[in-house]
Design a protein around this motif. Structure first.
Motif, PDB file in Angstrom:
ATOM      1  N   LEU B  77       0.807  -1.213   0.000  1.00  0.00           N
ATOM      2  CA  LEU B  77       0.000   0.000   0.000  1.00  0.00           C
ATOM      3  C   LEU B  77       0.844   1.268   0.000  1.00  0.00           C
ATOM      4  O   LEU B  77       0.328   2.359  -0.161  1.00  0.00           O
ATOM      5  N   PHE B  81       8.031   1.849   3.202  1.00  0.00           N
ATOM      6  CA  PHE B  81       8.881   1.857   2.012  1.00  0.00           C
ATOM      7  C   PHE B  81       9.799   0.639   2.071  1.00  0.00           C
ATOM      8  O   PHE B  81      10.373   0.360   3.114  1.00  0.00           O
ATOM      9  N   ASP B  93       4.356   1.402  -9.234  1.00  0.00           N
ATOM     10  CA  ASP B  93       5.107   1.312  -7.999  1.00  0.00           C
ATOM     11  C   ASP B  93       4.178   1.556  -6.808  1.00  0.00           C
ATOM     12  O   ASP B  93       3.225   2.327  -6.894  1.00  0.00           O
ATOM     13  N   SER B  95       4.591   3.221  -4.280  1.00  0.00           N
ATOM     14  CA  SER B  95       4.585   4.583  -3.729  1.00  0.00           C
ATOM     15  C   SER B  95       3.712   5.519  -4.563  1.00  0.00           C
ATOM     16  O   SER B  95       3.501   6.668  -4.194  1.00  0.00           O
ATOM     17  N   VAL B  97       0.572   7.194  -5.632  1.00  0.00           N
ATOM     18  CA  VAL B  97      -0.729   7.394  -4.992  1.00  0.00           C
ATOM     19  C   VAL B  97      -1.873   7.033  -5.936  1.00  0.00           C
ATOM     20  O   VAL B  97      -2.927   6.584  -5.514  1.00  0.00           O
ATOM     21  N   GLY B  98      -1.621   7.186  -7.249  1.00  0.00           N
ATOM     22  CA  GLY B  98      -2.667   6.947  -8.242  1.00  0.00           C
ATOM     23  C   GLY B  98      -3.250   5.542  -8.188  1.00  0.00           C
ATOM     24  O   GLY B  98      -4.422   5.341  -8.501  1.00  0.00           O
TER      25      GLY B  98
END
Lengths: 601, 312
Positions: B77, B81, B93, B95, B97-98
């Motif tokens: 999620l 990291f 990836d 990271s 947010v989309g």
């Protein structure tokens, strides 16, 4: 109140201080990325380093493109709901309670009750709102992270930017919801607290010039006035506790009735129009500054009495349209006495109005004599019809004020001190023309805008610190930034060595050993260098902090409102732009901090 | 085991063609090390995890407490990291947010804003997806009805019981009609009835074509719903494969029969012995406690007030 802090010229501020600051900030940002690049290069090599820095920049651009206003509003609404359900509106109740009991400790016999009342309500609102912003902004995000409610938020398509901005917006909304009613309550508290009227206590006929009657009013609101009636049936009281009343008379003889109007001069917003200042020395030659009478206050310089020394203000835009009936000149001169003389009496001086144009028909007015009132404002009314000196024979005749104004609307005001071996001290902003008063309510509102801006900045700093610190620590950090911000002038003085006594370690040593700030440290070369070396580093840090953090005292315009001066549009624009830049910059830092924080760690 | 891991690994050659379009989650060498304040290594929570979850399956992460299940979900999620390796969701990836547009997440405990009520909560999360007001209102009502909280929708969440909070937590995870649902201990805090409803719901989500990833230490739950599981222990992948395959005991045969007499049982024993088999057990079967409990509750719903006559 003096304007020694000064209202800078807008252009000067913009291109002098502001743009330079912006360039510095831009350099800081570039430096930040550079340091990030160096750190990750050291860890994983330059290619990876370059990749990760460009990834950060690229993802910020993506975040910006996908910035959604509705999401930001949703975050803001959540912050508002949270604050309200936590009953922060109690702060307003606290404010009302303070106001209710204010009557117990505000000095009713004050010389200037308006100043007292206004200072009180504005200071109370300022502290309460800043404190509220501090608590609201610093505890919310850490609580979210601690309770892990943030998990359900950041796993939605929410950008860190929206979380930061939403928080700031939400808390600012809550603060505004508190500040606006506070301002309204304050206004009515002050207006009602100061409003009073008098009835006539005694009156007797008089026949001095135009005056038909003289009398005394009743003792109301801890004071009484004397008043004079003129032949046209109107009259006025004297000025007591900074105000006076208009008097109207109806009826005649025994059935005469006197009516007193509301107090005038309490709630005002004077509009000073400043000129530029130059000096003449004792021989009458031009000089950049007057005499320095010591370290007392280097801000002002002095002219010697009984000589040709003069302080000359040049005012612009003096037109008949603007001042149809002449103008009022307000003076806040300081006096430096080389001998005591009669302390009860002021020091005599004179004002001469001159036309800057050497070929003008009328060169100068007759000298207007006055007595300098130390430590209080002195108002001189310059009427439209004025006695002037004839150019040819030097005789004095009736003339017009605007004959003394040159074609560009400029007029010179020459101030000279009349008494030998006594001095007048002045700075550019000590003598000014009073324009028409601005509306008081608007001025009060502008004062509250200053408070509001402080609240907005404190909120932004609080949210920024709370993105990487826990609640209590974030609060302490924000509080420190506020304290440094309010005392930044002093801190800069210490850091630059303007304040005597050295840096913190040296000062501590001096306090413990009770040694005077002017003597050298008598502990040998090596320890002195250690102490001063440490201080030098610390002072550089202090300088950087005080230079970086907002100077909150520049946003505190409560003095202007309390002393009855209009808050100038330039000052307000500078405040607005500065605050906006701080909020933007701090939000940007908060965004990067939150974005790169491992939420679940 | 080794070959099973290889089968799931992205490097596997015969997986490639179909994987391209169907792979929802892919982790490559995903590792996580927790460090303390000074940067010293504290725990290696996840060691080089290679996983692949395909569209439309229910994938279970199984393991004892502290085995790295939650760490894996949080890495997927972007809440954590990775120390090394990478996690890709929908090919993006973790990271990014989309990706959250298409994901629903139910955390371990439902971390929700206690000062909001059910409608406000769902409305808030709906706004985070930029849903138009009318769509949002419909969706909120639909979900509240689905999780059975119509009667309490105007009560602040701080008055909710754990089970009710769990239900509203599930509702918020589904607010955007996600393609991928990540459930962290979905049945924790639920009573047996709620557990069953949750399991039914997970199956229904799969039937709707969604991908479900859940982690749990309740073996029964995982066994009941998951198509494939990964078993983690101390941050390492120990087992990976289809549940039915993994649970088949290859050298054991189970015979279940009804209405057998004693003599018939004796005869069967004799047959087993004759063929050299080793009889492990022959007894009346027990049902699971879950089955029993659910039967009692259903029975009691039909005939309220009577003590259950269920024998067992």
């Amino acid at each position: 109140m003096t304007f020694d802090q000064g209202i800078p010229d807008f252009g000067e501020w913009l291109f002098g201080g502001f743009v330079v600051s912006l360039i510095r900030v831009a350099l800081l940002i570039v430096g930040g990325f550079l340091i990030g690049f160096l750190i990750s290069s050291a860890r994983r090599g330059p290619v990876e380093g370059f990749y990760s820095v460009s990834k950060v920049i690229a993802s910020s651009v993506v975040d910006l493109i996908n910035w959604s206003v509705p999401r930001t509003i949703a975050m803001a609404m959540l912050a508002v709901q949270e604050a309200i359900r936590r009953r922060v509106l109690i702060a307003f109740v606290v404010f009302v309670v303070i106001i209710l009991f204010a009557g117990w400790y505000l000095d009713v016999q004050s010389d200037n009750p308006a100043r007292l009342y206004l200072s009180f309500v504005l200071t109370a609102s300022n502290y309460l709102v800043v404190l509220l912003a501090l608590f609201l902004s610093t505890f919310s995000l850490p609580a979210d992270i601690k309770n892990r409610t943030i998990y359900t938020v950041v796993t939605k398509p929410v950008r860190s930017w929206e979380i930061v901005l939403g928080r700031i917006l939400g808390f600012v909304t809550v603060g505004t919801m508190l500040l606006v009613p506070m301002a309204i309550v304050s206004y009515f508290f002050v207006a009602r607290g100061l409003s009073h009227d008098h009835t006539v206590a005694q009156v007797e006929a008089a026949s001095a010039g135009d005056v038909t009657h003289e009398g005394e009013t009743s003792f109301d609101s801890h004071h009484r006035h004397t008043f004079k009636m003129y032949s046209d049936g109107t009259g006025e009281t004297d000025v007591v506790t900074s105000h006076w009343h208009q008097v109207t008379k109806s009826g005649d003889g025994d059935s005469a009735a006197y009516e007193f109007g509301p107090p005038i001069g309490l709630l005002q917003a004077r509009v000073p129009v400043f000129g530029s200042l130059r000096f003449k020395d004792r021989a009458g030659a031009d000089t950049a500054k007057g005499i320095n009478v010591g370290h007392e206050w280097s801000y002002r310089s002095y002219i010697e009495g009984g000589t040709l020394a003069a302080a000359i203000w040049t005012f612009e835009g003096v037109t008949p349209q603007r001042y149809p009936d002449g103008f009022d000149l307000e003076m806040n001169l300081r006096v430096f006495r080389t001998f005591k003389g009669d302390m009860e009496k002021g020091i005599l001086g004179s004002i001469v109005l001159r036309n800057p144009d050497p070929s003008a028909k009328v060169r100068r007015s007759e000298a207007i004599n006055f007595t300098a009132k130390e430590f209080s404002s002195d108002k001189q009314t310059i009427p439209k019809s004025i006695r002037v000196v004839d150019n040819q024979d030097g005789s004095i005749r009736d003339g017009d004020l605007f004959d003394l104004v040159d074609s560009e609307g400029q007029i010179e005001v020459w101030v000279q001190c009349g008494e030998r071996a006594q001095y007048y001290g002045m700075a550019e902003r000590d003598v000014y023309i009073l324009d028409h008063d601005a509306p008081f309510i608007a001025n009060l509102a502008k004062g509250y805008v200053g408070i509001w801006l402080q609240m907005v900045m404190v909120t932004a700093f609080g949210v920024m610190f709370s993105t990487f610190l826990s609640g209590a620590v974030a609060m302490m950090a924000t509080l420190s930034s506020i304290v440094i911000g309010y005392f930044s002038t002093f801190i800069l003085d210490v850091a630059t060595g303007t304040q005597q006594g050295g840096g913190p370690l040296e000062a501590l040593y001096r306090i413990l050993t009770q040694s005077n700030v002017q003597v050298d440290l008598e502990i040998g070369q090596a320890p002195t260098s250690v102490i001063q070396g440490f201080d030098m580093v610390f002072m550089m840090f202090m300088r950087a902090m005080a230079g970086l953090l907002p100077n909150y005292s520049k946003f505190s315009t409560t003095q202007y409102v309390a002393y009855g001066y209009n808050i100038d549009g330039t000052l307000l624009s500078i405040q607005l732009i500065t605050a906006f830049c701080y909020v933007f910059g701090v939000s940007l830092i908060a965004y990067y901090l939150l974005k790169n924080r491992e939420i679940a760690a | 085991m080794a070959d099973q891991v290889a089968e799931a690994a992205p490097s596997s050659a015969d997986d490639k063609p179909q994987a391209e379009s169907d792979v929802v989650i892919e982790t490559r060498n995903l590792s996580k090390v927790y460090r303390d304040f000074w940067g010293r290594q504290k725990v290696q929570a996840l060691k080089a995890l290679d996983l692949e979850v395909r569209k439309g399956e229910i994938f279970g992460l199984l393991g004892p407490n502290g085995s790295g299940k939650s760490t894996t979900i949080k890495l997927l999620l972007g809440l954590l990291f990775p120390t090394s390796g990478e996690a890709l969701i929908f090919g993006r990836d973790s990271s990014d947010v989309g990706k959250n547009e298409r994901i629903g997440y139910l955390p371990e405990e439902s971390y929700l804003y206690k000062f909001l009520n059910a409608v406000e909560t769902l409305d808030f999360y709906g706004r985070l997806f930029d849903m138009p007001a009318d769509v949002r209102a419909d969706r909120v009502n639909e979900l509240i009805t689905m999780v059975g909280l119509d009667w309490a929708k105007r009560r602040q969440l701080k008055e909710y019981s754990k089970g009710m909070t769990r239900r509203i937590g599930l509702a918020q995870a589904l607010i955007n009609d996600p393609e991928l649902v990540l459930l962290d201990e979905p049945t924790s805090g639920l009573d047996p009835l709620g557990t069953r409803e949750m399991k039914d719901l997970i199956l229904r989500l799969r039937d709707e074509g969604k991908t479900v990833v859940m982690c749990s230490h309740l073996l029964a739950d995982v066994q009941d719903v998951c198509d494939r599981i990964a078993i983690l222990h101390q941050g390492e992948l120990k087992e990976l494969g289809r549940v039915d395959t993994l649970l088949t005991v290859k050298d054991m045969t189970q015979v279940r029969a009804e209405s057998l007499t004693k003599e018939a049982e004796e005869e069967i024993r004799a047959v087993i012995e004759k063929h050299g088999g080793n009889l492990v057990a022959m007894e009346n079967p027990t049902t699971t406690l879950e089955e029993l409990f659910l039967n009692i509750v259903r029975d009691s719903d039909e005939k309220p007030g009577r003590r259950s006559t269920q024998d067992g």
